[in-house]
Design a protein around this motif. Structure first.
Motif, mmCIF file in Angstrom:
data_model
loop_
_atom_site.group_PDB
_atom_site.id
_atom_site.type_symbol
_atom_site.label_atom_id
_atom_site.label_comp_id
_atom_site.label_asym_id
_atom_site.label_seq_id
_atom_site.Cartn_x
_atom_site.Cartn_y
_atom_site.Cartn_z
ATOM 1 N N ARG A 73 2.543 -5.578 10.077
ATOM 2 C CA ARG A 73 1.782 -4.793 10.729
ATOM 3 C C ARG A 73 1.226 -5.306 12.102
ATOM 4 N NH1 ARG A 73 0.667 -3.881 5.276
ATOM 5 N NH2 ARG A 73 -0.755 -5.757 5.247
ATOM 6 N N SER A 132 2.577 0.416 0.127
ATOM 7 C CA SER A 132 2.953 -0.960 0.503
ATOM 8 C C SER A 132 3.015 -1.340 1.848
ATOM 9 C CB SER A 132 4.441 -1.385 -0.085
ATOM 10 O OG SER A 132 4.396 -1.423 -1.463
ATOM 11 N N ALA A 133 3.631 -0.245 2.874
ATOM 12 C CA ALA A 133 3.422 -0.503 4.309
ATOM 13 C C ALA A 133 2.027 -0.857 4.870
ATOM 14 C CB ALA A 133 4.313 0.388 4.798
ATOM 15 N N ILE A 134 1.248 0.020 4.154
ATOM 16 C CA ILE A 134 -0.179 0.152 4.873
ATOM 17 C C ILE A 134 -1.184 -0.852 3.858
ATOM 18 C CG2 ILE A 134 0.163 1.993 6.144
ATOM 19 C CD1 ILE A 134 -1.705 3.494 4.154
ATOM 20 N N LEU A 141 -8.680 3.023 9.831
ATOM 21 C CA LEU A 141 -8.429 4.525 9.851
ATOM 22 C C LEU A 141 -9.798 5.290 9.063
ATOM 23 C CD1 LEU A 141 -4.715 5.051 9.623
ATOM 24 C CD2 LEU A 141 -6.189 5.468 11.728
ATOM 25 N N GLU A 175 0.716 -8.444 6.094
ATOM 26 C CA GLU A 175 0.009 -8.165 7.384
ATOM 27 C C GLU A 175 0.743 -8.843 8.543
ATOM 28 O OE1 GLU A 175 -2.665 -6.298 7.333
ATOM 29 O OE2 GLU A 175 -3.415 -6.604 9.533
ATOM 30 N N VAL A 205 4.675 3.984 1.486
ATOM 31 C CA VAL A 205 3.654 4.278 2.447
ATOM 32 C C VAL A 205 2.691 3.417 1.912
ATOM 33 C CG1 VAL A 205 1.654 5.866 3.078
ATOM 34 C CG2 VAL A 205 4.149 6.717 2.938
ATOM 35 N N ASP A 245 -3.144 1.570 14.880
ATOM 36 C CA ASP A 245 -3.022 1.651 13.534
ATOM 37 C C ASP A 245 -2.774 3.211 12.925
ATOM 38 O OD1 ASP A 245 -4.210 -0.808 13.435
ATOM 39 O OD2 ASP A 245 -5.808 -0.818 11.858
ATOM 40 N N ARG A 246 -3.327 4.067 13.725
ATOM 41 C CA ARG A 246 -2.724 5.415 13.543
ATOM 42 C C ARG A 246 -1.251 5.641 13.506
ATOM 43 N NH1 ARG A 246 -3.416 10.998 13.902
ATOM 44 N NH2 ARG A 246 -1.249 11.824 13.672
ATOM 45 N N LEU A 289 4.254 15.877 9.874
ATOM 46 C CA LEU A 289 4.852 14.748 10.199
ATOM 47 C C LEU A 289 5.866 14.677 11.453
ATOM 48 C CD1 LEU A 289 6.261 12.985 6.832
ATOM 49 C CD2 LEU A 289 4.379 12.107 8.303
ATOM 50 N N VAL A 327 10.760 -1.379 5.343
ATOM 51 C CA VAL A 327 9.860 -0.609 4.591
ATOM 52 C C VAL A 327 10.875 0.062 3.761
ATOM 53 C CG1 VAL A 327 8.325 1.694 4.386
ATOM 54 C CG2 VAL A 327 7.734 -0.231 5.909
ATOM 55 N N LYS A 355 -3.124 16.161 6.940
ATOM 56 C CA LYS A 355 -2.156 15.231 6.357
ATOM 57 C C LYS A 355 -2.768 14.824 4.762
ATOM 58 C CE LYS A 355 -1.030 12.327 10.257
ATOM 59 N NZ LYS A 355 0.407 13.167 10.453
ATOM 60 N N ALA A 357 4.830 4.540 9.246
ATOM 61 C CA ALA A 357 5.039 4.442 7.570
ATOM 62 C C ALA A 357 5.242 5.869 6.812
ATOM 63 C CB ALA A 357 3.714 3.720 6.761
ATOM 64 N N SER A 358 4.708 6.769 7.421
ATOM 65 C CA SER A 358 4.651 8.090 6.614
ATOM 66 C C SER A 358 6.096 8.815 6.931
ATOM 67 C CB SER A 358 3.723 9.079 7.327
ATOM 68 O OG SER A 358 2.403 8.780 7.084
ATOM 69 N N VAL A 403 6.384 -6.191 2.432
ATOM 70 C CA VAL A 403 5.741 -6.208 3.768
ATOM 71 C C VAL A 403 4.437 -6.819 3.502
ATOM 72 C CG1 VAL A 403 4.407 -4.460 5.093
ATOM 73 C CG2 VAL A 403 6.851 -3.932 4.323
ATOM 74 N N LEU A 429 -5.300 -0.469 7.370
ATOM 75 C CA LEU A 429 -5.460 0.025 8.652
ATOM 76 C C LEU A 429 -6.887 0.561 8.843
ATOM 77 C CD1 LEU A 429 -2.099 2.482 8.574
ATOM 78 C CD2 LEU A 429 -2.721 0.051 9.422
ATOM 79 N N PHE A 443 10.583 -2.185 11.309
ATOM 80 C CA PHE A 443 9.440 -2.107 10.283
ATOM 81 C C PHE A 443 10.077 -1.063 9.294
ATOM 82 C CE2 PHE A 443 5.515 -0.006 8.765
ATOM 83 C CZ PHE A 443 4.917 -1.267 8.335
ATOM 84 N N ILE A 471 0.786 3.027 13.218
ATOM 85 C CA ILE A 471 1.353 2.437 12.049
ATOM 86 C C ILE A 471 1.715 3.677 10.812
ATOM 87 C CG2 ILE A 471 1.140 0.438 10.598
ATOM 88 C CD1 ILE A 471 0.093 -1.229 12.597
ATOM 89 N N PHE A 472 0.310 4.171 10.747
ATOM 90 C CA PHE A 472 0.253 5.006 9.701
ATOM 91 C C PHE A 472 1.674 6.012 9.743
ATOM 92 C CE2 PHE A 472 -0.847 8.903 7.308
ATOM 93 C CZ PHE A 472 -1.226 8.450 6.170
ATOM 94 N N ASP A 473 1.691 6.358 11.065
ATOM 95 C CA ASP A 473 2.763 7.550 11.310
ATOM 96 C C ASP A 473 4.213 6.979 11.131
ATOM 97 O OD1 ASP A 473 0.858 9.347 11.731
ATOM 98 O OD2 ASP A 473 1.377 9.548 13.892
ATOM 99 N N ARG A 524 1.463 -4.106 16.060
ATOM 100 C CA ARG A 524 0.118 -3.849 17.172
ATOM 101 C C ARG A 524 0.483 -4.641 18.223
ATOM 102 N NH1 ARG A 524 -2.848 -5.274 11.913
ATOM 103 N NH2 ARG A 524 -3.432 -3.513 11.180
#
Lengths: 190, 190, 190, 190, 190, 190
Positions: free
Chosen positions: A144, B175-177, B12, A141, B173, A154-155, A60, A132, B49, A161-162, A139, B10, A128, A157-159, A148
């Motif tokens: 998100r 809920s965020a995505i 992905l 759309e 994670v 989108d990747r 991460l 979260v 991941k 969130a993670s 949360v 997302l 964000f 956003i995943f990061d 954007r």
């Protein structure tokens, strides 16, 4: 009463001796950081747990991402500030100071991220992360899309969130077992 | 607009083709569970991941522990209920129903864990998980001692803290995505 | 856009020239602290307001009291941590570091006061300050009695209440007008 | 057990005899208001504290300002309603009734300010006071700009912030020490 | 824009003419109270809804109970204070003043019930009403037992719960449709 | 210890024998639903209270309205989810599953209504119900107008407010007295 050297309130001594791989990893930490972060010592009572933690952490925070390492550390500190996690604020506050070369930025992330003069991208990123952390069930759309709109993929956003999720885990584990940061962090990069 | 089959909001897509190890793991899931849980498909855009996630998940929820698998799932659902995570409530609510053979218990964990007639041990366990979820910064030694007083070891406390932490990550994670659970869970073990 | 030197987000220049008494007070600050704290510059657009603020501040924080100066600063930081006031956390966090000679104590007050190993007296004091900050309407005689039970006099209780109240004011004024701390505080007494 | 005449739960008798200046001020109160407000009696155990309090209070509530005295009292009551301070709601609720000649307006400020039919200016003013009271750390430039957009000057913003801050102090001190209002307020200006 | 005489923000005129039973009931109100409470006028667009409301209200607040009428009104006001319902605070605050003959008691229920010097029984009653209002999901057998311990029967507990529940309904309906109280209440029983 | 068959934690046996009207009503329930809902048994210690409850319930949930019966049940479940009422989530979750023929929709209302793909009308309806449940004092004309903008009439707004209010009552009564749902609901319409 916890022993002076014990990294948490739990009596869970490190595996002794450490397996060679782990011992080597700890030596690298000692060489590069001047210390073995207490979080590693805290997990070292069970090498599978330690390995799972470090694998996720390193992926991460250190692997490739559209977010810079500093940005990931900024998220770490903002999340930890909401959760008031002494361990993570200390360790990752130091990381923000070091990576940014800006001690005041580290303090702002610890104290109140809205005090920092951030651009639209980082403001959206931390907003964000805050949502979260505090109210993930709300949360939608639109949240998100707002990321954007300032250029995140989108990747990315995943990061976001993670990393946000990870410190919501880590903060709670650290506070639940009273994990204490290495004292070296406090004066680092001031 | 998300594609019908897409597990999150997302875009992905999974690595294609999946590496042999991953493909094999997914086949095992399909055989044993009758589905590939969407959380695995959601992480499969990046195999590192995915592996980090499954390693931590499997260690926490399936490896040896003073907590039974059912107890770990109960914590998972109580945490997810506080965070109102649709994915985790669906998947782990099903797990509680299945492991306990008591559909009403699963519903109680989802809806309000205080409605369940639990013994002192499990009440303390879920009370601690709730506090760590809502106000981790206020945890003190008295909270840990209360767990010891009903028979938990320090290692058990670590496990309660870790499972609680993990779902505070996972809930956020998901809920965020906007991760969506496999529809099979809804009717399972009713 | 605020001017670089402006202590708040409001365009309220200092009285120019300052009255002799004020000019002298600012000179003393410069001599003793190496700076004029921005809070003073922020109020100096109106000398009556400045004087009212400094009179109350100096009485509360510097005059005789059963609370040590350090204890009053600890309350200041704990309150400011709850309210996430960047100005006050920065200035009074430095004061705790300086008065205690213990940089980690300052960090604990900023990050999570429960991380500090305090005696029963200071724990009760900060617990009361926290309750008065978060839910003052729920304070009852039992809360005051708990302070008496660890040795505080009624006068001490007044002082704890007053310092707590004062920073609940100051935090809000500072955040409402985006008051910025002098940069010198960040590296002070680390 | 508090004595019948004691204005707070603390046993802190007034300086006796009062210094001539204070005695004179109390006489003026008695003449003009028909009573000595209990807040003054509560602080009169220490004349420096009393003077600091009255200097700040009188400057904020009675000195020149772009806000009318009624508007400042409206802020006082809205803040006190959020904090549920019995003393301040009683005393300043009476002030709103008296200054406005509209008893229902006083009740609305006490009970729920959104029930009042206010113009855009006063709605913005009270909305800002509410945000500063509840979540001051989230105030941003947009909030200040919203005040400017309905006609407030930067000086006015300072005054809104200061009055809001002051009652966040006063409410907490009064609740922390159980200050009781003079009974005369209840029936006043109904 | 609502018509001057309209009791809520909704354009829902009363049935015209009212059925004889309703007309008679309204006449009784006018005779006994000097007004037709606006809540009745608000529901009178649909006589079934009006009758359902008045049947439940009259049973709860006026029928036999181990709680006195004053105690039921105290609960009504405490609940309405938490929910900040202008209508109910106005109407039922007046009822507490009238039934108790103690205007200050009415104000305390509106402003902060903990300011009142209540006996153990009423303190427990209002504490339970507060918990049921704020965090009903956390009520446990210990809370009910605490009521029994100060002398309440199971039937009394039902009544406390029912009155508390009713005003949590009524407060929300009134606020959701901006129901305005008859102005006569404000000066009543001061 | 509650008797096995007792619907709540209170020892309030049903009137015995039931009056003929009530007995008949219970027979109809048994025939049509296969059970007598425990809420009816819980109120049957006092027939006036039972009748008042059923009259209001039946009017709100079954009488004519611009809201479909399913929509009213959706509101019931969303409100009960916020309040975490085990009884109402169980009984009305089953109703949503049954009326919609969509078990997943029922789960979404229980777990997190934002997970459902609703149209603008139902999203606005549930958003309003949520705000009225959580922060009714902050409802303003803008919130009502938002409902009108998606096609709701003023009468519909009354019904949304009333159903929302009713379950805020019912949830609290049920939780306060630990009302338990009939076990038949759990497996119903899965």
């Amino acid at each position: 009463m916890r022993a002076k050297d014990q990294p948490t309130a739990l009596d869970l001594p490190m595996v002794d001796p450490l397996p060679p791989e782990t011992a080597k990893y700890f030596d690298v930490c000692q060489d590069k950081l001047g210390m073995i972060p207490n979080v590693l010592r805290a997990y070292a009572f069970d090498i599978d747990k330690l390995n799972a933690f470090t694998a996720m952490y390193n992926d991460l925070m250190l692997a490739g991402s559209g977010l810079s390492k500093l940005e990931r550390e900024m998220i770490a500190v903002v999340v930890s500030s909401i959760n008031k996690c002494f361990y993570c604020l200390t360790a990752h506050g130091a990381a923000v100071r070091q990576l940014s070369g800006d001690p005041a930025l580290g303090e702002m992330m610890v104290m109140n991220w809205r005090a920092a003069d951030l651009d639209a991208r980082q403001t959206a990123m931390l907003g964000f992360a805050e949502k979260v952390t505090k109210t993930s069930a709300e949360v939608t759309e639109a949240d998100r899309q707002a990321l954007r709109d300032v250029g995140f993929s989108d990747r990315d956003i995943f990061d976001i969130a993670s990393v946000t999720g990870f410190f919501n885990m880590s903060n709670r584990v650290a506070s639940a077992i009273d994990m204490r940061p290495n004292p070296e962090y406090h004066a680092s990069a001031r």
